[in-house]
Every structure is written in C-alpha cells, then in structure tokens.
Enzyme design. Structure first.
Site, PDB file in Angstrom:
ATOM      1  N   HIS A 134      -6.636  -1.202  -8.961  1.00 27.44           N
ATOM      2  CA  HIS A 134      -5.394  -1.739  -9.507  1.00 27.44           C
ATOM      3  C   HIS A 134      -4.348  -0.638  -9.420  1.00 27.44           C
ATOM      4  CE1 HIS A 134      -2.789  -4.433 -11.528  1.00 27.44           C
ATOM      5  NE2 HIS A 134      -2.711  -3.758 -12.668  1.00 27.44           N
ATOM      6  N   CYS A 141      -1.022  -5.614  -5.436  1.00 27.24           N
ATOM      7  CA  CYS A 141      -0.434  -4.776  -6.486  1.00 27.24           C
ATOM      8  C   CYS A 141       0.216  -3.518  -5.943  1.00 27.24           C
ATOM      9  CB  CYS A 141      -1.481  -4.418  -7.547  1.00 27.24           C
ATOM     10  SG  CYS A 141      -2.978  -3.628  -6.913  1.00 27.24           S
ATOM     11  N   ASP A 176       3.388  -2.719 -15.520  1.00 26.78           N
ATOM     12  CA  ASP A 176       2.259  -3.382 -14.868  1.00 26.78           C
ATOM     13  C   ASP A 176       2.623  -4.851 -14.687  1.00 26.78           C
ATOM     14  OD1 ASP A 176      -0.091  -4.501 -13.981  1.00 26.78           O
ATOM     15  OD2 ASP A 176      -1.337  -3.759 -15.620  1.00 26.78           O
TER      16      ASP A 176
END
Length: 214
Positions: free
Chosen positions: A74, A18, A90
C-alpha cells in the site's frame, strides 16, 4: 483530532493503483498550496513485507465492517507541516482525510493486534521531490499473462521518470525485514533526502522518523 478534514473527492482515485494515486495527490497538494511548491514537506510511504501480505484496517475496499484489507503493498503520503504537525493522506482510507499520523497508525495498523512475525509491516520512506522525479510505472504488474487488466487502469498516460525510465515500481515495493535500518538518526534522515529509494523502517520507527525531521 487537530487536523481539518479535506474533501477527498477533489483528488483523482483509481482503485488498486495506489502508487499512481499518491503520485498525483502530491502534485495536486503542491499545486493548490496545501503543501510546499517543491513537495519538500511530503513523504511517500510504501507499506509491505517479505510475504507481500499487509493487514490494514479502515480501508474502503474492505468487505468487513472493521475495514480490514490484506494488501500486497500500500502507498500513502505523510506531510510534516510547517507548524510541526504530521498528517497522513490516504485516499483508500475511510478515516478523516487527512488524519494525524499517531491516530492513523493506531487505527490503521492496530499495533496491539498480534501478528505472526512474518506478517509484520515495514515502511519504505521516500522524499516526495525525489519520488516525483524518479518514480515510473507502465502498469505491467496489473496485467494478466494474456494481456488483460486485473483492474481497469487510470485514464492518464503511464508515469515516466525524468530520466526516461518507464517502470521501477518493483524497486519501491521490494520491502524486506532485512532491509530495515537499526536506528533512525540524522544520517538516515539525510539518506531519505538524497536516495531514490529512501530507507526502510520498522513499524515502531515510523513516527520516530518524523519527529526527528527539523
């Protein structure tokens, strides 16, 4: 929801990377005119806690119907647009892309869901222009002791910082409750705009931070 949906498939995405996904997302938003050319309207948010166990909902990688996933950390991108609207990008979320910040927080963190104190989420806010200059990852965190990959890495070369640093991801994801600021004020906003690692805020302070930016 006020924001318009964007086709998420136009952005590169490698599962379990991520931080790199967001790095290139920011570059693409700047390049295609969806953000300021220098990325000054973008902020990188690292989400984690002392336990390195962070519950988030509506995640594509989840095996549950409600999209619950437990990440060690994250990373997302928040944009404060010129019209003062605030949206979240996201790439791992099943929600609208991008989503208004208030909606994203409500659906993804479910503030009403009672967590044990040690599992409370904390957010490191880093200004994108600084992040794009100083972030580096040689992906060592995704390698087993025998050198095999925990998950296949992106096809592009590892990210090297402007100053030649090859890995500092560990500094960004080291997020502890003790590091959270007491108040979000002008001084804290100045720190985000000048410090490589920005600031760490509590969940209740995240939206407050973005309403304070002028």
């Amino acid at each position: 929801m006020a924001s318009s949906a964007v086709d998420v498939s136009q952005f590169d995405h490698t599962p379990y990377y991520c931080e790199e996904n967001v790095y290139f997302l920011c570059k693409n938003l700047c390049a295609n005119g969806m953000a300021q050319p220098d990325g000054s309207d973008l902020y990188i948010i690292f989400i984690s806690n002392d336990k390195k166990q962070t519950a988030l909902w509506h995640q594509k990688a989840s095996k549950f119907t409600d999209g619950l996933a437990l990440w060690d950390y994250h990373v997302i991108c928040v944009q404060r647009k010129s019209d003062s609207s605030i949206v979240v990008w996201d790439l791992d979320s099943a929600l609208q892309f991008p989503s208004p910040l208030a909606f994203y927080v409500s659906e993804t963190t479910r503030p009403w869901f009672q967590l044990f104190p040690e599992y409370q989420r904390f957010f490191r806010i880093v200004h994108a222009p600084i992040f794009l200059r100083y972030f580096a990852s040689d992906r060592r965190h995704m390698k087993e002791p025998d050198g095999t990959w925990q998950a296949q890495p992106p096809a592009n070369d590892p990210i090297v910082a402007e100053d030649g640093t090859v890995h500092n991801l560990n500094e960004y994801i080291e997020i502890r409750a003790a590091d959270a600021v007491e108040n979000v004020d002008g001084e804290m906003i100045d720190t985000v705009h000048s410090d490589k690692l920005g600031i760490v805020v509590k969940e209740t302070q995240l939206e407050q931070f973005f309403t304070h930016i002028t």
